[in-house]
Write an enzyme that holds these catalytic residues in place. Structure first.
Site, PDB file in Angstrom:
ATOM      1  N   ASP A   1     -13.304   7.060  -2.287  1.00  0.00           N
ATOM      2  CA  ASP A   1     -12.804   6.735  -3.660  1.00  0.00           C
ATOM      3  C   ASP A   1     -13.823   6.016  -4.347  1.00  0.00           C
ATOM      4  OD1 ASP A   1      -9.908   6.481  -3.317  1.00  0.00           O
ATOM      5  OD2 ASP A   1      -9.985   4.495  -2.400  1.00  0.00           O
TER       6      ASP A   1
ATOM      7  N   LYS B   1      -5.282   1.881   4.734  1.00  0.00           N
ATOM      8  CA  LYS B   1      -6.681   1.911   4.649  1.00  0.00           C
ATOM      9  C   LYS B   1      -7.474   1.005   5.460  1.00  0.00           C
ATOM     10  CE  LYS B   1      -6.871   3.844  -0.089  1.00  0.00           C
ATOM     11  NZ  LYS B   1      -7.243   3.637  -1.517  1.00  0.00           N
TER      12      LYS B   1
HETATM   13  P1  NDP Z   1      -5.473  -3.913  -6.026  1.00  0.00           P
HETATM   14  O1  NDP Z   1      -3.977  -4.380  -6.127  1.00  0.00           O
HETATM   15  O2  NDP Z   1      -6.103  -3.902  -4.748  1.00  0.00           O
HETATM   16  O3  NDP Z   1      -6.340  -4.473  -7.118  1.00  0.00           O
HETATM   17  C1  NDP Z   1      -5.824  -4.667  -8.477  1.00  0.00           C
HETATM   18  C2  NDP Z   1      -6.904  -5.538  -9.200  1.00  0.00           C
HETATM   19  O4  NDP Z   1      -6.461  -5.523 -10.855  1.00  0.00           O
HETATM   20  C3  NDP Z   1      -6.969  -6.957  -8.726  1.00  0.00           C
HETATM   21  O5  NDP Z   1      -8.468  -7.183  -9.091  1.00  0.00           O
HETATM   22  C4  NDP Z   1      -6.450  -7.741  -9.756  1.00  0.00           C
HETATM   23  O6  NDP Z   1      -6.712  -9.001 -10.134  1.00  0.00           O
HETATM   24  C5  NDP Z   1      -6.453  -6.908 -10.820  1.00  0.00           C
HETATM   25  N1  NDP Z   1      -5.206  -7.015 -11.981  1.00  0.00           N
HETATM   26  C6  NDP Z   1      -3.959  -6.563 -11.838  1.00  0.00           C
HETATM   27  N2  NDP Z   1      -3.204  -6.874 -12.909  1.00  0.00           N
HETATM   28  C7  NDP Z   1      -4.184  -7.533 -13.659  1.00  0.00           C
HETATM   29  C8  NDP Z   1      -3.850  -8.109 -14.975  1.00  0.00           C
HETATM   30  N3  NDP Z   1      -2.438  -8.173 -15.368  1.00  0.00           N
HETATM   31  N4  NDP Z   1      -4.666  -9.012 -15.310  1.00  0.00           N
HETATM   32  C9  NDP Z   1      -6.181  -9.281 -14.824  1.00  0.00           C
HETATM   33  N5  NDP Z   1      -6.281  -8.570 -13.662  1.00  0.00           N
HETATM   34  C10 NDP Z   1      -5.295  -7.470 -13.146  1.00  0.00           C
HETATM   35  O7  NDP Z   1      -5.477  -2.318  -6.712  1.00  0.00           O
HETATM   36  P2  NDP Z   1      -6.155  -1.023  -6.347  1.00  0.00           P
HETATM   37  O8  NDP Z   1      -7.600  -1.530  -6.482  1.00  0.00           O
HETATM   38  O9  NDP Z   1      -6.005  -0.488  -4.945  1.00  0.00           O
HETATM   39  O10 NDP Z   1      -5.951  -0.196  -7.331  1.00  0.00           O
HETATM   40  C11 NDP Z   1      -6.183  -0.303  -8.787  1.00  0.00           C
HETATM   41  C12 NDP Z   1      -5.949   0.732  -9.650  1.00  0.00           C
HETATM   42  O11 NDP Z   1      -7.020   1.837  -9.236  1.00  0.00           O
HETATM   43  C13 NDP Z   1      -4.467   1.383  -9.479  1.00  0.00           C
HETATM   44  O12 NDP Z   1      -4.180   1.777 -10.813  1.00  0.00           O
HETATM   45  C14 NDP Z   1      -4.821   2.764  -8.725  1.00  0.00           C
HETATM   46  O13 NDP Z   1      -3.882   3.832  -9.113  1.00  0.00           O
HETATM   47  C15 NDP Z   1      -6.092   3.241  -9.251  1.00  0.00           C
HETATM   48  N6  NDP Z   1      -6.898   3.910  -8.254  1.00  0.00           N
HETATM   49  C16 NDP Z   1      -7.418   5.259  -8.941  1.00  0.00           C
HETATM   50  C17 NDP Z   1      -8.078   6.165  -7.952  1.00  0.00           C
HETATM   51  C18 NDP Z   1      -8.510   7.184  -8.738  1.00  0.00           C
HETATM   52  O14 NDP Z   1      -9.234   8.158  -7.925  1.00  0.00           O
HETATM   53  N7  NDP Z   1      -8.639   7.326  -9.927  1.00  0.00           N
HETATM   54  C19 NDP Z   1      -8.468   5.846  -6.730  1.00  0.00           C
HETATM   55  C20 NDP Z   1      -7.835   4.511  -6.244  1.00  0.00           C
HETATM   56  C21 NDP Z   1      -7.078   3.536  -6.862  1.00  0.00           C
HETATM   57  P3  NDP Z   1      -6.389 -10.196  -9.254  1.00  0.00           P
HETATM   58  O15 NDP Z   1      -7.279 -10.134  -7.847  1.00  0.00           O
HETATM   59  O16 NDP Z   1      -6.647 -11.337 -10.006  1.00  0.00           O
HETATM   60  O17 NDP Z   1      -5.020 -10.001  -8.728  1.00  0.00           O
END
Ligand code: NDP
Length: 279
Positions: free
Chosen positions: A106, A70
Site C-alpha cells: 500500500d 492484513k
Molecule cells: P481505517 O478505518 O483504518 O482508518 C480511517 C482513518 O480515517 C482514521 O484515521 C479515522 O480517524 C479517519 N476518519 C474516518 N472518518 C473520519 C471523519 N469523519 N473525520 C475525521 N477522520 C476520519 O481505514 P484505512 O486506512 O484502511 O482506509 C482509508 C482509506 O484509504 C479508504 O478510503 C480506503 O479505500 C483507502 N485506501 C486506498 C488505497 C489505494 O491504493 N488508493 C489503499 C488502501 C486504502 P479516527 O482514528 O479518528 O477514527
C-alpha cells in the site's frame, strides 16, 4: 511447457463484493501473454489458515489480503519485508515453494505514484488520518527519506501511536496534531495526504482543511480512488496545488504485487484503464 492449469494469484477478502483488482490484474496478465489468473476468494476470519494452506497446496504464486486478514496473516508467514515488519500489516504474500513472505505494498504504491511528480527525499509530509492506509504511507514515505511526517488525526491515541512508530523506527522527524476543526496546513509543507476514507463514493465530502493555507505548488494526494478526482483534490487544484489521485496509488500497488509474484513489469496503462472501467 505450460501446466494443465494457469498459475494462480488472488485476494483473500471477507466479502465477495466487487473487487476492481481482479479486472486490473487479469487485464495486465492477458496483455503480457501470461497464463496467470487472479481470483477473489471470500475467506472468513476463522478459515484464513485453511485458505493459506490451500494456496500453498495449489502452488499459488501469491495473494493479496484485505481487512481483517492484513494483520491476522502475520501468524502464517515465514518472513516479513522490512517495511511490512514496521507497519505491522501485510497486504501481499509471495509463495516461494511453500515459504511465505509478507510485504506491504500500500505504502510502496503511494511512494511510487508520488515519485512520478516529486522525490520524497528531504520533503515535509502532512498525513490526515492514522488508520491502515496512513500507517503504510507514513512509514514508507519516511523510509524513502522524508525529512518530517506530521500525523493529523481525530482520535489522539491512534495519531500519537503512529507518530511514535515513525519517529522510533525511521530517521524522519514525526509529530502529531489533534484534528479539531479546519486544519491549517503549516508553511513549508511539501506533501499533504488525505489518508482517511472521507470523500469515498457516494460521499462528496472533503476532509476539513483550511484551503487558504494550501499553497500553490505543493503536492496534494488522496488515497480515495473512487471518485478519482475527489472534492479534496479539486479544491486543492483550485489553490494551485499539484493533485495526485488515489488511482495512481492503486495502480502502482498492483504493479508492485505483480512484480513480486511474476518477476515481470506489467503495463501500467492497461491496469489504469481496467481500473477506470471497473470503478
Ligand atoms: P481505517 O478505518 O483504518 O482508518 C480511517 C482513518 O480515517 C482514521 O484515521 C479515522 O480517524 C479517519 N476518519 C474516518 N472518518 C473520519 C471523519 N469523519 N473525520 C475525521 N477522520 C476520519 O481505514 P484505512 O486506512 O484502511 O482506509 C482509508 C482509506 O484509504 C479508504 O478510503 C480506503 O479505500 C483507502 N485506501 C486506498 C488505497 C489505494 O491504493 N488508493 C489503499 C488502501 C486504502 P479516527 O482514528 O479518528 O477514527
Amino acid at each position: 511447457m505450460p501446466g494443465f492449469l494457469a498459475d494462480l494469484t488472488g485476494s483473500f477478502a471477507t466479502s465477495a463484493a466487487q473487487n476492481p483488482t481482479v479486472a486490473v490484474m487479469e487485464a495486465a496478465y492477458v496483455h503480457a501473454g501470461l497464463d496467470i489468473r487472479y481470483i477473489n476468494c471470500e475467506v472468513p476470519p476463522e478459515r484464513l489458515g485453511d485458505a493459506v494452506r490451500g494456496a500453498i497446496g495449489m502452488g499459488w504464486l501469491g495473494f493479496n489480503c484485505s481487512i481483517p486478514h492484513k494483520i491476522a496473516i502475520l501468524d502464517y508467514l515465514d518472513e516479513l519485508a522490512p517495511s511490512a515488519e514496521i507497519i505491522g500489516a501485510v497486504n501481499c504474500v509471495i509463495n516461494d515453494d511453500g515459504r511465505l513472505t509478507g510485504e506491504n505494498t500500500d505504502g510502496q504504491g503511494f511512494v511510487n505514484a508520488l515519485r512520478t511528480i516529486l522525490d520524497p527525499a528531504g520533503k515535509r509530509f502532512v498525513i490526515l488520518g492514522a488508520g491502515g492506509a496512513a500507517r503504510a504511507i507514513a512509514v514508507e514515505s519516511a523510509l524513502a527519506g522524508a525529512a518530517a511526517v506530521e500525523i493529523v488525526n481525530r482520535t489522539p491515541s491512534r495519531g500519537q501511536a503512529l507518530a511514535c512508530l515513525v519517529s522510533d523506527r525511521t530517521a524522519a522527524n514525526a509529530g502529531f496534531t489533534e484534528w479539531t476543526g479546519a486544519y491549517a496546513v503549516p508553511d513549508g509543507t511539501d506533501v499533504l495526504v488525505n489518508a482517511t476514507s472521507i470523500g469515498f463514493h457516494p460521499s462528496t465530502q472533503s476532509p476539513d482543511v483550511d484551503f487558504a493555507t494550501v499553497h500553490p505548488g505543493i503536492v496534494v494526494a488522496d488515497v480515495v480512488a473512487n471518485p478519482p478526482q475527489t472534492e479534496f483534490l479539486q479544491r486543492a487544484l483550485e489553490r494551485g496545488a499539484q493533485p495526485l489521485q488515489g488511482l495512481g496509488m492503486l495502480v502502482n500497488q498492483a504493479l508492485t504485487n505483480a512484480r513480486l509474484w511474476t518477476g515481470r513489469d506489467l503495463d501500467a496503462g492497461v491496469m489504469r484503464r481496467a481500473l477506470e472501467d471497473n470503478l
